[in-house]
Design an enzyme around this catalytic site. Structure first.
Site, PDB file in Angstrom:
ATOM      1  CE  LYS A 172      -3.622   2.379   2.567  1.00 19.59           C
ATOM      2  NZ  LYS A 172      -4.518   2.362   3.712  1.00 19.59           N
TER       3      LYS A 172
ATOM      4  CE  LYS B 298      -6.074   2.052  -0.665  1.00 18.85           C
ATOM      5  NZ  LYS B 298      -6.448   2.241   0.687  1.00 18.85           N
TER       6      LYS B 298
HETATM    7  C1  PBG Z   1      -7.342   3.238   5.450  1.00 16.84           C
HETATM    8  C2  PBG Z   1      -7.728   3.169   4.025  1.00 16.84           C
HETATM    9  C3  PBG Z   1      -7.579   4.162   3.055  1.00 16.84           C
HETATM   10  C4  PBG Z   1      -8.131   3.660   1.879  1.00 16.84           C
HETATM   11  C5  PBG Z   1      -8.590   2.381   2.158  1.00 16.84           C
HETATM   12  N1  PBG Z   1      -8.311   2.084   3.484  1.00 16.84           N
HETATM   13  C6  PBG Z   1      -7.088   5.541   3.177  1.00 16.84           C
HETATM   14  C7  PBG Z   1      -5.716   5.859   3.584  1.00 16.84           C
HETATM   15  O1  PBG Z   1      -4.837   5.007   3.699  1.00 16.84           O
HETATM   16  O2  PBG Z   1      -5.505   7.040   3.822  1.00 16.84           O
HETATM   17  C8  PBG Z   1      -8.188   4.379   0.576  1.00 16.84           C
HETATM   18  C9  PBG Z   1      -9.213   3.915  -0.394  1.00 16.84           C
HETATM   19  C10 PBG Z   1      -9.461   4.826  -1.535  1.00 16.84           C
HETATM   20  O3  PBG Z   1      -8.816   5.883  -1.736  1.00 16.84           O
HETATM   21  O4  PBG Z   1     -10.365   4.495  -2.306  1.00 16.84           O
HETATM   22  N2  PBG Z   1      -8.368   2.808   6.297  1.00 16.84           N
END
Ligand code: PBG
Length: 324
Positions: A194, A247
């Site tokens: 991520k 991601k």
């Molecule tokens: C954290 C989380 C995020 C997303 C999914 N889980 C946000 C982050 O890490 O700031 C992002 C998903 C998206 O942008 O569609 N709980």
């Protein structure tokens, strides 16, 4: 005769093109992300994500029915709690907003696979993904809370948990806690690679999880790094992840391809909020065709190697697929 080799021979009719298409997108590939709030009859549009809403439980159940009737196998639930505090205590409450939503959806649509996002950022007053001490996120103290959160989701009836926090060791901590409480059958889909991405902008409005100070760069990955993604993925697999996720998706297709090549477990990709909102914004201006661009994006994520796609396009794409 020149040229002898003519690739166009295999593109000359739609029949031939259909026969030779290398990749396909199916409704079975989709996981639809949803946002839930406490309260009743709440259905608030998320301005930056057209077509997405914050919904209270009974509204969410309606969406769950629609999702299932379109043939989409799964949703992933994000919660926006009424109350936030330093330790994100509403993340691991047995009657928290996500736990209650899981119960309601599993009750009404038992065949829908319900996945929960496991993170603290929506639940902490500072908006960070863990316990904060002296302005820093403390790794090991956070693991305990994440493990409690995952167990409470499983108790509520979640079919799968998906940790998105990027703390070190969280998959092992969550696996251990789930197993200890008898949830050996609950798979973990880890947000393994991520990245610290600006493409999450609209989501943070949707989930009300913008950090109140600083950023997420001390735990989320640097967008410039490729080999490190594999390291993160292999570590999560060693710790017991059942599915690994990359991601965001679109600017990270090389990472999806690397992960697919170097692992034997299913690979998911998260087509994130910014990727979705950009398409809507450009289509609204008439600069691109919404449906075609959506389908091209989804096929590219599959082509790169993803087995599953978490996407806000899921419902629209399912409609396109069923009309073909
Ligand atoms: C954290 C989380 C995020 C997303 C999914 N889980 C946000 C982050 O890490 O700031 C992002 C998903 C998206 O942008 O569609 N709980």
């Amino acid at each position: 005769m020149f040229p002898v080799i003519r690739p166009r021979r295999l593109r000359k009719s739609s029949g031939i093109r259909d026969m030779l298409r290398e990749t396909s997108v199916s409704v079975n590939d989709f996981i639809y992300p949803v946002f839930t709030v406490s309260g009743k009859n709440i259905n608030i549009p998320i301005t930056s994500m057209p077509g997405c809403f914050q919904k209270s439980r009974e509204e969410l159940v309606k969406t769950a029915r629609e999702v299932r009737s379109l043939g989409i196998p799964a949703i992933i639930i994000f919660g926006i709690p009424e109350h936030k505090d330093e330790l994100g205590s509403h993340a691991y409450k047995d009657d928290g907003v996500v736990q209650e939503a899981v119960k309601a959806v599993k009750d009404a649509v038992p065949e829908l696979v319900v996945i929960t996002d496991v993170c603290l950022c929506e639940y902490t007053s500072h908006g960070h993904c863990g316990v904060v001490k002296d302005g820093r996120i403390v790794n090991d103290a956070t693991l305990e809370l994440l493990a409690m959160e995952a167990v409470s989701h499983a108790k509520a009836g979640a079919d799968m948990v998906a940790p998105s926090d990027m703390m070190d060791g969280r998959v092992a901590a969550i696996r251990g806690a789930l197993d200890k409480d008898g949830f050996t059958e609950i798979p973990i889909m880890s947000y393994a690679a991520k990245y610290g991405s600006a493409f999450y902008g609209p989501f943070r409005e949707a989930a009300e999880s913008t950090p109140q100070f600083g950023d997420r760069k001390t735990h989320q990955m640097d967008p410039a790094n490729r080999r490190e993604a594999l390291r993160e993925v292999l570590l999560d697999i060693e710790e017991g992840a059942d599915i690994v996720m990359v991601k965001p998706a679109l600017s990270y297709l090389d990472i999806i391809a690397d992960v697919k090549k170097n692992t034997l477990i299913p690979v998911a990709a998260y087509n994130v909020s910014g990727e979705y909102s950009m398409v809507h914004a450009a289509a609204e201006k008439g600069w691109i065709d919404y449906e075609s661009v959506m389908m091209e994006i989804l096929i590219s994520i599959k082509r790169a190697g993803a087995d599953l796609i978490l996407t806000y396009f899921a419902m629209d794409a399912a409609r396109v697929l069923s009309s073909k």
